[in-house]
Design a protein around this motif. Structure first.
Motif, PDB file in Angstrom:
ATOM      1  N   PRO A 191       7.100 -10.594 -10.614  1.00  0.00           N
ATOM      2  CA  PRO A 191       6.288 -10.790 -11.816  1.00  0.00           C
ATOM      3  C   PRO A 191       4.811 -10.422 -11.659  1.00  0.00           C
ATOM      4  O   PRO A 191       4.236 -10.552 -10.583  1.00  0.00           O
ATOM      5  N   ASP A 227      -7.498  -9.703 -10.338  1.00  0.00           N
ATOM      6  CA  ASP A 227      -6.459  -9.655 -11.368  1.00  0.00           C
ATOM      7  C   ASP A 227      -6.495  -8.292 -12.057  1.00  0.00           C
ATOM      8  O   ASP A 227      -7.452  -7.977 -12.768  1.00  0.00           O
ATOM      9  N   GLY A 228      -5.432  -7.518 -11.831  1.00  0.00           N
ATOM     10  CA  GLY A 228      -5.378  -6.163 -12.378  1.00  0.00           C
ATOM     11  C   GLY A 228      -5.254  -6.107 -13.888  1.00  0.00           C
ATOM     12  O   GLY A 228      -5.353  -5.023 -14.468  1.00  0.00           O
ATOM     13  N   THR A 245       1.301 -11.496 -12.250  1.00  0.00           N
ATOM     14  CA  THR A 245       0.713 -12.834 -12.351  1.00  0.00           C
ATOM     15  C   THR A 245      -0.731 -12.714 -12.835  1.00  0.00           C
ATOM     16  O   THR A 245      -1.279 -11.621 -12.892  1.00  0.00           O
ATOM     17  N   GLY A 283       0.816  -1.216   0.000  1.00  0.00           N
ATOM     18  CA  GLY A 283       0.000   0.000   0.000  1.00  0.00           C
ATOM     19  C   GLY A 283       0.850   1.268   0.000  1.00  0.00           C
ATOM     20  O   GLY A 283       0.315   2.381  -0.078  1.00  0.00           O
ATOM     21  N   LEU A 297      -2.579 -10.032   1.112  1.00  0.00           N
ATOM     22  CA  LEU A 297      -1.830  -8.773   1.019  1.00  0.00           C
ATOM     23  C   LEU A 297      -2.780  -7.598   0.813  1.00  0.00           C
ATOM     24  O   LEU A 297      -2.629  -6.547   1.449  1.00  0.00           O
TER      25      LEU A 297
END
Ligand code: SAH
Length: 219
Positions: free
Chosen positions: A212, A140-141, A214, A96, A118
């Motif tokens: 990475p 998932d961004g 993901t 953050g 997280l």
């Protein structure tokens, strides 16, 4: 040491960090420097390594992830060229910390984290520290945050192999995106993407290492 003295000590460490790691390199944007002076980075690292919070390096935050090096956070923030009121999307909330730095500059921050634990920890931490302007989403961004698009700026804090198309689509005309791109587990390039007349222009900024990017597998 009492917590009052600790705060003074951390403030001194932050000032040294800003001078030696940022100003002495190429960070000159006043809003970025002010934000880096203000955010309590030690609150974003695990308690047992707080004494290293202001060191010139990335640190482990568990779940195989890291909080980026202060210089990297500042360099990415500076390149976004934010104004108060800019709407920003971050992919990879992690601790953050980057989101808090952005929140010192503008009050419209959206951030997405793929590791649920997280993301939850970061959400609680940001709330506790008063960063109410930051909205954290778990997921998932790659897909961005279409309901909140378009964004003036997008910052991706995990290393991808290619630029996710949904993120390009969610960038405003004239908007900027900063993203590390390159081979899996290799050295990547930090890329600046600018969108003009619906087309993108890219420029390599510097060689970088990032954890990475993901993906959640789709069925
Ligand atoms: N900005 C963070 C740095 C986090 S490291 C900070 O200031 O602490 C990168 C983060 O990206 C990790 O937490 C990782 O879990 C997350 N991540 C990786 N791929 C992702 C994806 N597809 N969507 C959202 N988050 C992702």
């Amino acid at each position: 040491m009492g917590s009052g003295l600790c705060q003074v000590n951390y403030m001194a460490q932050r000032e040294v960090m800003v001078q030696s790691q940022l100003i002495n390199r190429d960070i000159s944007d006043t809003a970025t420097l002010a934000a880096m002076r203000k955010v309590l980075r030690h609150e974003f690292v695990p308690e047992n390594i707080r004494d290293m919070a202001y060191a010139d390096r990335a640190l482990s935050i568990g779940f195989d992830q890291t909080i980026s090096q202060p210089y990297m956070v500042a360099a990415m923030t500076q390149e976004l060229k934010l104004k108060p009121g800019s709407k920003v999307l971050e992919i990879g909330t992690g601790s953050g910390y980057q989101a808090a730095v952005l929140a010192e500059i503008t009050d419209s921050i959206y951030t997405i984290e793929i590791v649920e634990s997280l993301g939850k920890l970061a959400k609680e931490r940001l709330k506790r520290l008063g960063y109410d302007a930051v909205l954290v989403k778990l997921g998932d961004g790659y897909h961005g945050w279409p309901e909140k698009a378009p964004f003036d700026a997008i910052v991706v804090t995990a290393g991808a192999e290619t630029i996710p198309l949904p993120l390009v689509e969610q960038l405003k005309e004239g908007g900027r995106m900063i993203i590390p791109i390159g081979p899996h587990n290799g050295v990547r390039q930090l890329i600046r993407v600018v969108k003009r007349n619906g087309k993108i222009k890219t420029k390599e900024m510097m060689a970088v290492r990032f954890v990475p990017f993901t993906r959640i597998k789709e069925h």
